[in-house]
Write a protein that holds these residues in place. Structure first.
Motif, PDB file in Angstrom:
ATOM      1  N   GLY A  86       0.615  -2.066 -12.452  1.00  0.00           N
ATOM      2  CA  GLY A  86      -0.740  -2.581 -12.370  1.00  0.00           C
ATOM      3  C   GLY A  86      -1.003  -3.459 -11.164  1.00  0.00           C
ATOM      4  N   LEU A  87      -0.011  -3.646 -10.309  1.00  0.00           N
ATOM      5  CA  LEU A  87      -0.195  -4.478  -9.117  1.00  0.00           C
ATOM      6  C   LEU A  87       0.456  -3.857  -7.892  1.00  0.00           C
ATOM      7  N   LEU A  88       1.787  -3.731  -7.925  1.00  0.00           N
ATOM      8  CA  LEU A  88       2.489  -3.302  -6.736  1.00  0.00           C
ATOM      9  C   LEU A  88       2.668  -1.787  -6.780  1.00  0.00           C
ATOM     10  N   ASP A  89       1.593  -1.082  -6.458  1.00  0.00           N
ATOM     11  CA  ASP A  89       1.581   0.373  -6.474  1.00  0.00           C
ATOM     12  C   ASP A  89       1.787   0.914  -5.063  1.00  0.00           C
ATOM     13  N   ALA A  90       1.555   2.209  -4.873  1.00  0.00           N
ATOM     14  CA  ALA A  90       1.796   2.836  -3.574  1.00  0.00           C
ATOM     15  C   ALA A  90       0.949   2.211  -2.471  1.00  0.00           C
ATOM     16  N   THR A  91      -0.285   1.827  -2.792  1.00  0.00           N
ATOM     17  CA  THR A  91      -1.160   1.225  -1.790  1.00  0.00           C
ATOM     18  C   THR A  91      -0.593  -0.092  -1.286  1.00  0.00           C
ATOM     19  N   LEU A  92      -0.205  -0.971  -2.206  1.00  0.00           N
ATOM     20  CA  LEU A  92       0.333  -2.263  -1.790  1.00  0.00           C
ATOM     21  C   LEU A  92       1.735  -2.114  -1.196  1.00  0.00           C
ATOM     22  N   ARG A  93       2.523  -1.155  -1.685  1.00  0.00           N
ATOM     23  CA  ARG A  93       3.826  -0.887  -1.050  1.00  0.00           C
ATOM     24  C   ARG A  93       3.632  -0.531   0.420  1.00  0.00           C
ATOM     25  N   ASP A  94       2.657   0.330   0.685  1.00  0.00           N
ATOM     26  CA  ASP A  94       2.385   0.745   2.059  1.00  0.00           C
ATOM     27  C   ASP A  94       2.069  -0.461   2.927  1.00  0.00           C
ATOM     28  N   VAL A  95       1.159  -1.305   2.442  1.00  0.00           N
ATOM     29  CA  VAL A  95       0.710  -2.440   3.237  1.00  0.00           C
ATOM     30  C   VAL A  95       1.826  -3.465   3.435  1.00  0.00           C
ATOM     31  N   LEU A  96       2.543  -3.805   2.371  1.00  0.00           N
ATOM     32  CA  LEU A  96       3.562  -4.846   2.469  1.00  0.00           C
ATOM     33  C   LEU A  96       4.754  -4.411   3.313  1.00  0.00           C
ATOM     34  N   THR A  97       5.114  -3.145   3.278  1.00  0.00           N
ATOM     35  CA  THR A  97       6.258  -2.708   4.082  1.00  0.00           C
ATOM     36  C   THR A  97       5.914  -2.635   5.565  1.00  0.00           C
ATOM     37  N   ARG A  98       4.633  -2.674   5.907  1.00  0.00           N
ATOM     38  CA  ARG A  98       4.249  -2.708   7.325  1.00  0.00           C
ATOM     39  C   ARG A  98       4.604  -4.036   7.978  1.00  0.00           C
ATOM     40  N   THR A  99       4.774  -5.084   7.184  1.00  0.00           N
ATOM     41  CA  THR A  99       5.089  -6.383   7.766  1.00  0.00           C
ATOM     42  C   THR A  99       6.550  -6.500   8.172  1.00  0.00           C
ATOM     43  N   GLY A 100       7.413  -5.641   7.621  1.00  0.00           N
ATOM     44  CA  GLY A 100       8.822  -5.652   7.987  1.00  0.00           C
ATOM     45  C   GLY A 100       9.689  -6.479   7.054  1.00  0.00           C
ATOM     46  N   GLY A 101      10.996  -6.248   7.127  1.00  0.00           N
ATOM     47  CA  GLY A 101      11.954  -7.033   6.374  1.00  0.00           C
ATOM     48  C   GLY A 101      12.421  -6.428   5.070  1.00  0.00           C
ATOM     49  N   VAL A 102      11.714  -5.421   4.561  1.00  0.00           N
ATOM     50  CA  VAL A 102      12.071  -4.804   3.279  1.00  0.00           C
ATOM     51  C   VAL A 102      12.975  -3.604   3.522  1.00  0.00           C
ATOM     52  N   ASP A 103      14.095  -3.544   2.817  1.00  0.00           N
ATOM     53  CA  ASP A 103      15.039  -2.437   2.973  1.00  0.00           C
ATOM     54  C   ASP A 103      14.686  -1.230   2.110  1.00  0.00           C
ATOM     55  N   ARG A 104      14.165  -1.493   0.907  1.00  0.00           N
ATOM     56  CA  ARG A 104      13.849  -0.392  -0.006  1.00  0.00           C
ATOM     57  C   ARG A 104      12.861  -0.868  -1.052  1.00  0.00           C
ATOM     58  N   CYS A 105      12.081   0.063  -1.572  1.00  0.00           N
ATOM     59  CA  CYS A 105      11.146  -0.230  -2.660  1.00  0.00           C
ATOM     60  C   CYS A 105      11.584   0.531  -3.915  1.00  0.00           C
ATOM     61  N   VAL A 106      11.192   0.002  -5.059  1.00  0.00           N
ATOM     62  CA  VAL A 106      11.293   0.728  -6.319  1.00  0.00           C
ATOM     63  C   VAL A 106       9.877   0.890  -6.838  1.00  0.00           C
ATOM     64  N   SER A 107       9.530   2.099  -7.265  1.00  0.00           N
ATOM     65  CA  SER A 107       8.160   2.363  -7.703  1.00  0.00           C
ATOM     66  C   SER A 107       7.885   1.753  -9.072  1.00  0.00           C
ATOM     67  N   GLU A 108       6.596   1.627  -9.410  1.00  0.00           N
ATOM     68  CA  GLU A 108       6.241   1.302 -10.786  1.00  0.00           C
ATOM     69  C   GLU A 108       6.687   2.470 -11.663  1.00  0.00           C
ATOM     70  N   PHE A 109       6.831   2.241 -12.971  1.00  0.00           N
ATOM     71  CA  PHE A 109       7.481   3.246 -13.800  1.00  0.00           C
ATOM     72  C   PHE A 109       6.633   4.504 -14.011  1.00  0.00           C
ATOM     73  N   ILE A 110       7.347   5.616 -14.163  1.00  0.00           N
ATOM     74  CA  ILE A 110       6.771   6.897 -14.574  1.00  0.00           C
ATOM     75  C   ILE A 110       7.175   7.090 -16.023  1.00  0.00           C
ATOM     76  N   ARG A 111       6.200   7.120 -16.915  1.00  0.00           N
ATOM     77  CA  ARG A 111       6.493   7.173 -18.349  1.00  0.00           C
ATOM     78  C   ARG A 111       6.942   8.569 -18.764  1.00  0.00           C
ATOM     79  N   VAL A 112       8.087   8.658 -19.434  1.00  0.00           N
ATOM     80  CA  VAL A 112       8.638   9.911 -19.928  1.00  0.00           C
ATOM     81  C   VAL A 112       8.698   9.832 -21.450  1.00  0.00           C
ATOM     82  N   THR A 113       8.043  10.750 -22.117  1.00  0.00           N
ATOM     83  CA  THR A 113       8.066  10.751 -23.586  1.00  0.00           C
ATOM     84  C   THR A 113       8.831  11.972 -24.084  1.00  0.00           C
ATOM     85  N   ASP A 114       8.118  13.019 -24.481  1.00  0.00           N
ATOM     86  CA  ASP A 114       8.806  14.186 -25.040  1.00  0.00           C
ATOM     87  C   ASP A 114       8.465  15.468 -24.288  1.00  0.00           C
TER      88      ASP A 114
END
Length: 345
Positions: A27-55
């Protein structure tokens, strides 16, 4: 004449360059904010928000919807690798979905054992599984067997659900099932996000784990001083930062001793963020997304407080657009950092 040989002193732990991961935040750090924040530099890797798996076995578009970076070689536009995260409780179903995800060539598969949301926990997802170490081990093992050996499988856990009595059991289950990496958020589900983070418990959990298993410390890292203190207490040379980076987009650079990010550099990022929000979010929710980020930025930047105050009462995208255009932007946009090498796990 006597010759004296000077031996180089070991590099103090506090000044060694850490590995920095950008946290998943539903609900906050999604692909849009990942894109913007990684442009500033210093981040080695991101982990995405969860993908829900049910049945069900999800279609490829379900993974791409949450992690559009899969269409860009698994990286943000700045070249930072993104590891998709799966959440669920059925080992077989998670394994099948992990195999399908692996076909999209991600930078590994992460498993969520930390989400504290009540709706998620009621459906046996996230932190509620921390009361079932044996099940956690079966999930990790099934996913590990389902994906190619070269693809890292990692997990993110809290210290527990209601308390931290089985933190070591959960961590051992994850390690014993073949995980390549473990992130520990230094609070239980019951703690939520209330300070403090119990970094000393991460240090205690690490003592029972294999020495070659990378452990990443997470929780309450808002400043350079807190990052240093977290490393000293936990013994971890890898950190995951979330809300601290949303509040201060220059935090990763600052932790690396490379300065920070001025408000004049934030303004063009706000425009990039807004352009992407307009392309992905319904019109009536767009202003809210920008204000959500400004609500964090105002804790770090006085200019962010003024921007938040000016836009607080408006939900009109046209008003936001006019405000952005009225700002004095730097003549040169912030350069996008060159692609970085994926973190070895």
């Amino acid at each position: 004449m006597t010759c004296v040989t000077f031996l180089s002193a070991p590099t103090p732990f506090a000044v060694m360059t850490p590995t920095l991961l950008l946290a998943p935040m539903e609900g906050l750090l999604d692909a849009t904010l990942r894109d913007v924040l990684t442009r500033t530099g210093g981040v080695d890797r991101c982990v995405s928000e969860f993908i829900r798996v049910t049945d069900t076995l999800l279609p490829e578009r379900a993974f791409v919807r949450v992690v559009p970076e899969l269409l860009n070689g698994g990286r943000t536009r700045a070249g930072v690798p993104v590891r998709p995260q799966l959440l669920g409780s059925d080992p077989v179903c998670l394994a099948e979905n992990a195999a399908r995800l692996a076909a999209l060539s991600p930078f590994g598969v992460d498993l969520n054992f930390g989400c504290p949301a009540k709706t998620v926990n009621r459906s046996r997802g996230g932190a509620v599984l921390l009361d079932e170490p044996e099940l956690i081990g079966r999930i990790v093992g099934a996913v590990r067997r389902a994906v190619p050996a070269h693809l890292p499988v990692s997990a993110k856990m809290r210290l527990g659900y209601g308390d931290d009595r089985v933190a070591e059991d959960c961590a051992l289950a994850i390690a014993g099932a073949g995980a390549d990496e473990l992130v520990i958020h230094a609070r239980t589900k019951a703690h939520g996000y209330r300070p403090p983070a119990y970094w000393e418990r991460i240090a205690e959990v690490r003592t029972v784990l294999p020495a070659n298993l990378p452990v990443i410390a997470n929780g309450e890292i808002w400043t350079v001083a807190e990052a240093q203190r977290c490393r000293e207490v936990t013994g971890c040379d890898r950190l995951m930062i979330g809300r601290g980076m949303v509040t201060d987009p220059g935090l990763a650079l600052a932790i690396r001793g490379q300065g920070g990010v001025a408000w004049s550099q934030i303004l063009p990022l706000l425009s990039v963020f807004w352009a992407q929000v307009c392309g992905r979010v319904e019109r009536r929710h767009r202003a809210g997304r920008l204000k959500q980020w400004l609500n964090y930025l105002r804790k770090r930047y006085p200019e962010g407080q003024r921007a938040f105050d000016e836009l607080r009462e408006s939900n009109d995208p046209a008003h936001v657009e006019a405000w952005l255009q009225a700002q004095t932007l730097p003549q040169e946009p912030m350069p996008v950092p060159a692609a970085e090498i994926p973190v070895a796990c």
